[in-house]
Design a protein around this motif. Structure first.
Motif, mmCIF file in Angstrom:
data_model
loop_
_atom_site.group_PDB
_atom_site.id
_atom_site.type_symbol
_atom_site.label_atom_id
_atom_site.label_comp_id
_atom_site.label_asym_id
_atom_site.label_seq_id
_atom_site.Cartn_x
_atom_site.Cartn_y
_atom_site.Cartn_z
ATOM 1 N N ASP A 170 49.248 50.382 37.619
ATOM 2 C CA ASP A 170 48.009 50.055 37.234
ATOM 3 C C ASP A 170 47.784 50.155 39.530
ATOM 4 O O ASP A 170 48.128 49.933 40.113
ATOM 5 C CB ASP A 170 48.159 48.458 37.103
ATOM 6 C CG ASP A 170 46.722 48.384 36.380
ATOM 7 O OD1 ASP A 170 45.922 49.293 36.212
ATOM 8 O OD2 ASP A 170 46.785 46.974 36.711
ATOM 9 N N HIS B 11 44.011 48.528 40.989
ATOM 10 C CA HIS B 11 42.599 48.230 41.705
ATOM 11 C C HIS B 11 41.859 47.768 43.164
ATOM 12 O O HIS B 11 41.942 47.728 43.260
ATOM 13 C CB HIS B 11 42.510 45.888 41.020
ATOM 14 C CG HIS B 11 42.797 46.335 39.223
ATOM 15 N ND1 HIS B 11 41.644 45.609 38.216
ATOM 16 C CD2 HIS B 11 44.263 46.157 37.757
ATOM 17 C CE1 HIS B 11 42.477 45.743 37.409
ATOM 18 N NE2 HIS B 11 43.589 46.054 37.487
ATOM 19 N N GLY C 59 39.059 43.052 39.093
ATOM 20 C CA GLY C 59 38.911 43.569 37.019
ATOM 21 C C GLY C 59 38.214 42.931 36.129
ATOM 22 O O GLY C 59 37.928 41.324 36.350
ATOM 23 N N GLY D 78 43.005 40.762 37.490
ATOM 24 C CA GLY D 78 43.369 42.046 38.084
ATOM 25 C C GLY D 78 44.308 42.138 39.097
ATOM 26 O O GLY D 78 44.797 42.571 39.483
ATOM 27 N N ASP E 210 39.172 46.148 27.920
ATOM 28 C CA ASP E 210 37.969 45.332 29.204
ATOM 29 C C ASP E 210 37.212 45.321 28.421
ATOM 30 O O ASP E 210 35.950 44.633 28.966
ATOM 31 C CB ASP E 210 38.436 46.257 30.604
ATOM 32 C CG ASP E 210 38.207 47.525 30.736
ATOM 33 O OD1 ASP E 210 37.400 48.192 28.730
ATOM 34 O OD2 ASP E 210 38.531 48.092 30.933
#
Ligand code: MG
Length: 160
Positions: free
Chosen positions: A12, A14, A37, A41, A67
């Motif tokens: 991931d 961010h 995020g 996040g 999201d």
């Protein structure tokens, strides 16, 4: 097959935006930027969730927590991890995690033990089952310029 070992991987990334504290692996760290995020996040917890879901072949974090869903706005990522554990508990038992955080700043080594202990608690493991490493990107790109942070996680599980 029962007893079969599997590896799941998670990744991931961010953005970092102005205003601390930074929350990484569920631990608040004194820093002048924080991860941004739809949720909080937390790149490390998100990568752990994706690795765990991957090991159980149960999709990814976006499938379970889109999201676009207002329920997950500013959500504490520990909720995602608890949910993923609930989905996977009957299928897999976690053996080991190896994690890498990509971050230019702050220095994360002083926080390793706190983050490992937090992950151990969340995953109901002992701390020796959690490896944590951090790397800078030598000033290169968005991570190197301190505008983003990323994490990779490899998780080993045993089918139950
Ligand atoms: Mg994420």
């Amino acid at each position: 097959m029962n007893g079969e070992f599997r590896t799941g991987i998670g990744y991931d990334k961010h953005r970092l935006i102005a205003g601390g504290p930074l929350v990484l692996g569920g631990i608040p760290i004194d820093f002048d930027k924080k991860l941004s995020g739809h949720s909080d996040g937390d790149v490390l917890l998100h990568a752990v969730v994706d690795a765990l879901l991957g090991a159980a072949a149960l999709g990814d974090i976006g499938t379970h927590f889109p999201d676009t869903d207002p329920r997950w706005k500013n959500a504490n990522s520990e909720i995602f991890l608890r949910h993923a554990l609930g989905l996977t508990r009957k299928k897999v038992s976690i053996t080991f995690l190896d994690c890498i955080i990509l971050a230019e700043k702050p220095k994360l080594a002083p926080h390793f033990d706190a983050i490992r202990a937090k992950l151990a608690t969340l995953l109901d493991l002992t701390i020796d089952k959690i490896s944590l490493k951090a790397k800078t990107e030598e000033g290169l790109g968005d991570i190197g310029s301190c505008n983003a942070m990323a994490a990779f996680v490899a998780i080993t599980v045993k089918l139950t």
